[in-house]
Scaffold this motif. Structure first.
Motif, PDB file in Angstrom:
ATOM      1  N   VAL A  60      25.464 -13.320  -9.005  1.00 24.11           N
ATOM      2  CA  VAL A  60      25.634 -13.002 -10.426  1.00 24.11           C
ATOM      3  C   VAL A  60      25.936 -14.244 -11.261  1.00 24.11           C
ATOM      4  N   HIS A  77      18.814 -15.352  -9.819  1.00 20.42           N
ATOM      5  CA  HIS A  77      19.982 -14.670 -10.361  1.00 20.42           C
ATOM      6  C   HIS A  77      19.762 -13.152 -10.357  1.00 20.42           C
ATOM      7  N   ASN A  78      20.734 -12.417  -9.874  1.00 17.05           N
ATOM      8  CA  ASN A  78      20.680 -10.948  -9.789  1.00 17.05           C
ATOM      9  C   ASN A  78      19.605 -10.433  -8.836  1.00 17.05           C
ATOM     10  N   SER A  79      19.108 -11.292  -7.967  1.00 12.62           N
ATOM     11  CA  SER A  79      18.130 -10.848  -6.977  1.00 12.62           C
ATOM     12  C   SER A  79      18.844 -10.237  -5.777  1.00 12.62           C
ATOM     13  N   LYS A  88      24.096  -9.913  -4.086  1.00 10.68           N
ATOM     14  CA  LYS A  88      23.434 -10.129  -5.367  1.00 10.68           C
ATOM     15  C   LYS A  88      24.162 -11.237  -6.116  1.00 10.68           C
TER      16      LYS A  88
END
Length: 399
Positions: free
Chosen positions: A354, A300-302, A352
């Motif tokens: 989310v 997540h959020n990578s 990304k």
């Protein structure tokens, strides 16, 4: 290479059969992407998805297509006839040119490399049945995923230069090609292909190198025909004979196999074969995601960078579009086009994630004529399972 050595390193496997889903006739889904790579490797090959050892049928995994050039040891393999010579002497190997020519030729490998201009072309090689497993109900043939393709730098001699040296006679119209592989039974026809003289251009070559090395044994050593933009059924391996004629010769692999309905959608129904038919020739527009792969977990959020390849018949790729909302909206990917119009166009797309849970990436290629890769449901069915080019999808899990 001894036959027993070849068989030792081979693995016997039959073509995987998919269970017919509940989709109605003519509908399609994504190619089967869940087959495992073999634990054993064939000569000059790393372990690949294996369907058969005789004849050798090997598929490249999806990860292969995160790069624009396919390495020799992971390049797919497709032979039609099982009796492949296990010993090739490069010093005595010759290619014969006969038929309607002014001078019959018998050219050695040494003469090919020294007496003609050496040229190189980077081109995609793709089986006409690539992604066949996406068709429902099941179409006949090997149930390939999306890995019956690759892109390499091919080096050799222009076919036109060889024919010019032989001298075509006035009524020369067709060129027939035959290789060294043979059928196990005498009743099976040889794998012979024909081209019209008018189809030749300077990109059609007789290749002896692949990515700077001798052709791998399983990819047609020592010589193969290279026809950029065309499906691989025309790229004859272990090429030994070129015969020029004035009339088309009726051939099984031209008149029966590798044909699609001759209508606008190139489609038919399982109950009724459409007549007439036409041979498959030039490739349609297509993209395949190499990374990430189905089932992978991403954070997540990578910073996830989608990578893959796109191509067509040489018209050229204009754009590759990416969707993460089921095709409602599309963003352009970044393209890398360093190897010419017949090669893979590499694409990258940074994203990304989310939201947690399942995330599906979709890609579609658009060529310079504005022809778009279609949704799977828009592709008509055909009995041979040829020319599938539906929008590619990969589903990952965001954790």
């Amino acid at each position: 290479m001894k036959r027993r050595e070849f068989l030792k390193t081979s693995i016997a496997a039959s073509a995987a059969i998919m269970t017919t889903s509940t989709l109605s006739a003519g509908e399609t889904h994504q190619p089967n992407d869940k087959r495992e790579v073999s634990k054993m490797a064939f000569p000059q090959k790393r372990p690949l998805i294996t369907y058969s050892d005789r004849p050798p049928l090997l598929e490249s995994p999806r990860s292969t297509f995160a790069r624009g050039i396919t390495q020799n040891d992971e390049f797919f393999v497709r032979w039609h006839l099982p009796d492949i010579p296990t010993h090739i002497d490069p010093d005595s190997y010759k290619i014969k040119i006969d038929g309607l020519v002014k001078r019959e030729l018998s050219i050695t490998l040494k003469e090919l490399k020294e007496d003609f201009e050496q040229v190189e072309v980077t081109s995609v090689l793709q089986c006409g049945g690539n992604s066949r497993s996406a068709f429902t109900p099941i179409a006949g043939g090997i149930q390939w995923g999306s890995g019956a393709m690759g892109c390499a730098k091919w080096k050799g001699v222009r076919l036109r230069d060889i024919l010019n040296k032989a001298g075509l006679k006035k009524d020369a119209h067709w060129i027939g090609f035959n290789g060294k592989d043979n059928a196990a039974y005498y009743e099976t026809p040889n794998f012979v292909r024909e081209l019209e003289v008018e189809e030749l251009d300077d990109h059609v070559i007789i290749a002896y190198e692949m990515n700077g090395e001798d052709l791998p044994y399983l990819n047609g050593y020592p010589l193969r025909l290279v026809i950029p933009g065309y499906y691989s059924d025309s790229w004859v391996k272990m090429l030994s004979n070129i015969t020029v004629t004035n009339k088309y010769k009726s051939l099984f692999f031209m008149d029966v196999a590798y044909r699609v309905p001759d209508n606008e959608c190139e489609c038919e129904t399982p109950e009724h074969k459409f007549k007439p038919t036409k041979p498959i020739t030039t490739m349609n527009v297509k993209s395949v995601i190499g990374y990430p792969e189905n089932g992978m977990k991403v954070y997540h959020n990578s910073h996830v960078v989608l990578r893959g390849v796109a191509f067509d018949d040489g018209t050229g790729i204009k754009s590759v579009l990416v969707s993460v909302d089921g095709g409602k909206t599309w963003d352009e990917a970044e393209l890398k086009q360093d190897n010419g119009r017949y090669a893979f166009t590499e694409f990258r797309y940074a994203y990304k994630p989310v939201n947690y849970g399942k995330l599906t990436f979709m890609t579609k290629a658009v060529n310079r004529l504005g022809i778009e890769q279609p949704f799977a449901k828009e592709i008509g069915w055909n009995h041979g399972g040829y020319k599938y080019n539906g929008i590619d999808e990969v589903t990952v899990e965001v954790v």
